[in-house]
Design an enzyme around this catalytic site. Structure first.
Site, PDB file in Angstrom:
ATOM      1  N   CYS A  23       0.811  -1.226   0.000  1.00 51.27           N
ATOM      2  CA  CYS A  23       0.000   0.000   0.000  1.00 51.27           C
ATOM      3  C   CYS A  23       0.843   1.273   0.000  1.00 51.27           C
ATOM      4  O   CYS A  23       0.299   2.378  -0.099  1.00 51.27           O
ATOM      5  CB  CYS A  23      -0.965   0.007   1.178  1.00 51.27           C
ATOM      6  SG  CYS A  23      -2.279  -1.214   0.985  1.00 51.27           S
ATOM      7  N   HIS A  66     -11.729  10.663  -8.908  1.00 55.89           N
ATOM      8  CA  HIS A  66     -10.716  10.698  -9.961  1.00 55.89           C
ATOM      9  C   HIS A  66      -9.582  11.670  -9.623  1.00 55.89           C
ATOM     10  O   HIS A  66      -9.124  12.432 -10.483  1.00 55.89           O
ATOM     11  CB  HIS A  66     -11.341  11.016 -11.316  1.00 55.89           C
ATOM     12  CG  HIS A  66     -12.102   9.856 -11.888  1.00 55.89           C
ATOM     13  ND1 HIS A  66     -13.304   9.433 -11.376  1.00 55.89           N
ATOM     14  CD2 HIS A  66     -11.810   9.015 -12.887  1.00 55.89           C
ATOM     15  CE1 HIS A  66     -13.729   8.376 -12.059  1.00 55.89           C
ATOM     16  NE2 HIS A  66     -12.837   8.092 -12.984  1.00 55.89           N
ATOM     17  N   GLU A 110     -13.111   0.616   1.290  1.00 55.51           N
ATOM     18  CA  GLU A 110     -11.975   0.675   0.374  1.00 55.51           C
ATOM     19  C   GLU A 110     -12.039  -0.453  -0.648  1.00 55.51           C
ATOM     20  O   GLU A 110     -11.499  -0.363  -1.736  1.00 55.51           O
ATOM     21  CB  GLU A 110     -10.677   0.571   1.186  1.00 55.51           C
ATOM     22  CG  GLU A 110      -9.561   1.401   0.631  1.00 55.51           C
ATOM     23  CD  GLU A 110      -8.361   1.398   1.555  1.00 55.51           C
ATOM     24  OE1 GLU A 110      -7.941   2.487   1.950  1.00 55.51           O
ATOM     25  OE2 GLU A 110      -7.850   0.306   1.862  1.00 55.51           O
TER      26      GLU A 110
HETATM   27 ZN   LIG Z   1      -5.162   1.778  -0.692  1.00 58.32          ZN
END
Ligand SMILES: [Zn+2]
Length: 122
Positions: A23, A66, A110
């Site tokens: 990540c 975005h 997420e």
């Molecule tokens: Zn992430």
């Protein structure tokens, strides 16, 4: 007491700066945001018009959609984690609720399996 919730979605990129793992690399998520409000009194049978609630949330989401979250304040310094995104949306959205409708929580998904929820201690 009544509770009313809505869900909206946005897609963004981020990277976690102080994380030792995959990540820390630039990657993206298709986020889902759930907002729950509550209150005791209905007006015309409604706690709040869903359309109005969506408009308020969309006003925040348009800045995140975005985008590269690390370039947007407060994530230029704060880690753009699901927890911090939930708190950011909660704090920004809470300015709209000073009357009979109160903000309960903001939940940020997420992925299909991972979410974080922010709620202010009462
Ligand atoms: Zn992430």
């Amino acid at each position: 007491m009544y509770e009313v919730g809505i869900t909206r979605r946005f897609s963004s990129a981020h990277r976690l700066r102080n994380y030792n793992g995959k990540c820390e690399n630039l990657h993206g998520h298709n986020y889902r945001v759930e907002v729950v409000v509550y209150g005791d009194k209905l007006v015309n049978g409604m706690l709040i018009d869903f359309v109005l609630l969506k408009q308020k949330l969309d006003g925040i989401i348009k800045f995140l959609d975005h985008a590269y979250l690390n370039d947007i304040k407060p994530f230029t310094e704060l880690e753009p984690s699901a927890e911090n995104i939930a708190e950011y949306i909660y704090t920004t959205l809470s300015e709209n609720f000073t009357g009979r409708v109160h903000l309960s929580c903001v939940k940020v998904w997420e992925s299909d399996d991972n979410w974080a929820l922010y709620r202010k201690d009462k």
